[in-house]
Design a protein around this motif. Structure first.
Motif, PDB file in Angstrom:
ATOM      1  N   ARG A   1      80.274  67.292  -9.521  1.00 23.44           N
ATOM      2  CA  ARG A   1      79.399  66.316 -10.175  1.00 23.44           C
ATOM      3  C   ARG A   1      78.138  66.977 -10.729  1.00 23.44           C
ATOM      4  NH1 ARG A   1      77.494  62.886  -5.932  1.00 23.44           N
ATOM      5  NH2 ARG A   1      77.956  64.626  -4.592  1.00 23.44           N
TER       6      ARG A   1
ATOM      7  N   VAL B   1      74.233  65.611 -11.611  1.00 21.20           N
ATOM      8  CA  VAL B   1      73.333  64.481 -11.406  1.00 21.20           C
ATOM      9  C   VAL B   1      72.102  64.690 -12.272  1.00 21.20           C
ATOM     10  CG1 VAL B   1      71.995  63.153  -9.725  1.00 21.20           C
ATOM     11  CG2 VAL B   1      74.160  64.191  -9.039  1.00 21.20           C
TER      12      VAL B   1
ATOM     13  N   HIS C   1      68.446  63.461 -12.874  1.00 23.34           N
ATOM     14  CA  HIS C   1      67.366  62.772 -12.169  1.00 23.34           C
ATOM     15  C   HIS C   1      66.358  62.276 -13.205  1.00 23.34           C
ATOM     16  CE1 HIS C   1      68.942  64.613  -8.523  1.00 23.34           C
ATOM     17  NE2 HIS C   1      68.863  65.777  -9.124  1.00 23.34           N
ATOM     18  N   ASP C   2      66.293  60.977 -13.385  1.00 17.97           N
ATOM     19  CA  ASP C   2      65.389  60.379 -14.363  1.00 17.97           C
ATOM     20  C   ASP C   2      64.148  59.884 -13.626  1.00 17.97           C
ATOM     21  OD1 ASP C   2      64.340  59.362 -16.686  1.00 17.97           O
ATOM     22  OD2 ASP C   2      65.760  57.694 -16.847  1.00 17.97           O
TER      23      ASP C   2
ATOM     24  N   LYS D   1      60.979  57.826 -13.002  1.00 13.99           N
ATOM     25  CA  LYS D   1      60.558  56.500 -13.473  1.00 13.99           C
ATOM     26  C   LYS D   1      59.416  55.948 -12.627  1.00 13.99           C
ATOM     27  CE  LYS D   1      64.791  55.079 -15.630  1.00 13.99           C
ATOM     28  NZ  LYS D   1      65.583  53.940 -15.979  1.00 13.99           N
TER      29      LYS D   1
ATOM     30  N   ASP E   1      65.784  57.726 -10.747  1.00  9.76           N
ATOM     31  CA  ASP E   1      67.010  57.018 -11.080  1.00  9.76           C
ATOM     32  C   ASP E   1      68.053  58.109 -11.288  1.00  9.76           C
ATOM     33  OD1 ASP E   1      68.886  55.139 -11.811  1.00  9.76           O
ATOM     34  OD2 ASP E   1      68.120  54.895 -13.850  1.00  9.76           O
ATOM     35  N   ASN E   2      68.969  58.263 -10.349  1.00  8.74           N
ATOM     36  CA  ASN E   2      69.951  59.353 -10.375  1.00  8.74           C
ATOM     37  C   ASN E   2      71.254  58.877 -11.004  1.00  8.74           C
ATOM     38  OD1 ASN E   2      68.241  61.179  -8.873  1.00  8.74           O
ATOM     39  ND2 ASN E   2      68.650  59.902  -7.108  1.00  8.74           N
ATOM     40  N   GLN E   3      71.621  59.513 -12.108  1.00 12.57           N
ATOM     41  CA  GLN E   3      72.868  59.193 -12.802  1.00 12.57           C
ATOM     42  C   GLN E   3      73.867  60.316 -12.538  1.00 12.57           C
ATOM     43  OE1 GLN E   3      73.411  56.326 -14.584  1.00 12.57           O
ATOM     44  NE2 GLN E   3      71.397  55.716 -13.840  1.00 12.57           N
ATOM     45  N   GLU E   4      75.032  59.965 -12.001  1.00  9.01           N
ATOM     46  CA  GLU E   4      76.053  60.970 -11.676  1.00  9.01           C
ATOM     47  C   GLU E   4      77.173  60.969 -12.714  1.00  9.01           C
ATOM     48  OE1 GLU E   4      77.651  61.047  -7.772  1.00  9.01           O
ATOM     49  OE2 GLU E   4      75.690  60.810  -6.817  1.00  9.01           O
ATOM     50  N   PHE E   5      77.640  62.188 -13.006  1.00  7.99           N
ATOM     51  CA  PHE E   5      78.750  62.372 -13.924  1.00  7.99           C
ATOM     52  C   PHE E   5      79.746  63.320 -13.267  1.00  7.99           C
ATOM     53  CE2 PHE E   5      74.906  61.490 -16.273  1.00  7.99           C
ATOM     54  CZ  PHE E   5      75.304  60.474 -17.125  1.00  7.99           C
TER      55      PHE E   5
END
Length: 195
Positions: A113, A115, A117-118, A120, A131-135
């Motif tokens: 993955r 991740v 890390h946005d 905010k 706000d952690n978005q995983e791909f």
């Protein structure tokens, strides 16, 4: 009669004084904690600047803490050649231009993955959070990964397929300008030529 400190009124006054003293101690303790936290934050910010890591110290700490909590949780890479189509991501290090703009490393690779890390702020405009978005991918390689490792797990099986079994294969590098495509592909070409 009145007088002295006895009776119900005196007990009430004693409890009131105790409560005032308790509140005063709590306030002093809270102020000391805030002062200590402020000093620690300033020290951390100075350390970051010395290491060339500009930008918001709180967000950088949140990212560092997120990574520390997950240390050792990356999965082993899928053995080479087991995938017909393989999608791999290689993270590049943060560059000088980004450092100058006070940007910081906000991408984590935790195979398989990535991740993002946005950083905010909550609605109150003060409280910071990530706000952690995983791909998910087949392979992810962090900025310290060796090109040889990337080659062995992604392109080496294709060389064998093309040379030994007369197959066709493509290695496709995609990314914005300056993202490391040429660096990675030149390394892959060197290892392929050696094979």
């Amino acid at each position: 009669g009145g007088g002295g400190g006895g009776g119900a009124g005196g007990k009430r006054r004693d409890k009131c004084l105790e409560e005032i003293e308790r509140l005063r101690k709590n306030r002093e303790s809270r102020r000391a904690r805030i002062s200590d936290a402020r000093d620690a934050r300033e020290r951390e910010e100075r350390r970051n600047r010395k290491k060339g890591r500009q930008g918001d110290v709180d967000f950088q700490r949140m990212v560092r803490d997120w990574r520390a909590e997950r240390e050792g949780m990356a999965m082993e890479h899928t053995p080479a050649g087991e995938l017909k189509i393989c999608i791999a991501v290689r993270k590049r290090p943060i560059n000088a231009k980004e450092v100058k703009k006070k940007e910081f490393d906000a991408i984590s690779c935790l195979n398989p993955r990535v991740v993002v890390h946005d950083a905010k702020l909550r609605v109150d405009g003060i409280t910071k959070y990530l706000d952690n978005q995983e791909f998910a991918f087949d392979h992810t390689f962090h900025e310290d990964s060796r090109t040889e490792e990337l080659y062995e797990l992604t392109a080496a099986p294709l060389v064998d397929f093309v040379l030994e079994r007369q197959g066709r294969a493509t290695v496709f590098a995609y990314g914005q300008t300056g993202s490391g495509k040429t660096f990675t592909m030149e390394g892959i070409q060197e290892f392929a030529a050696q094979d």
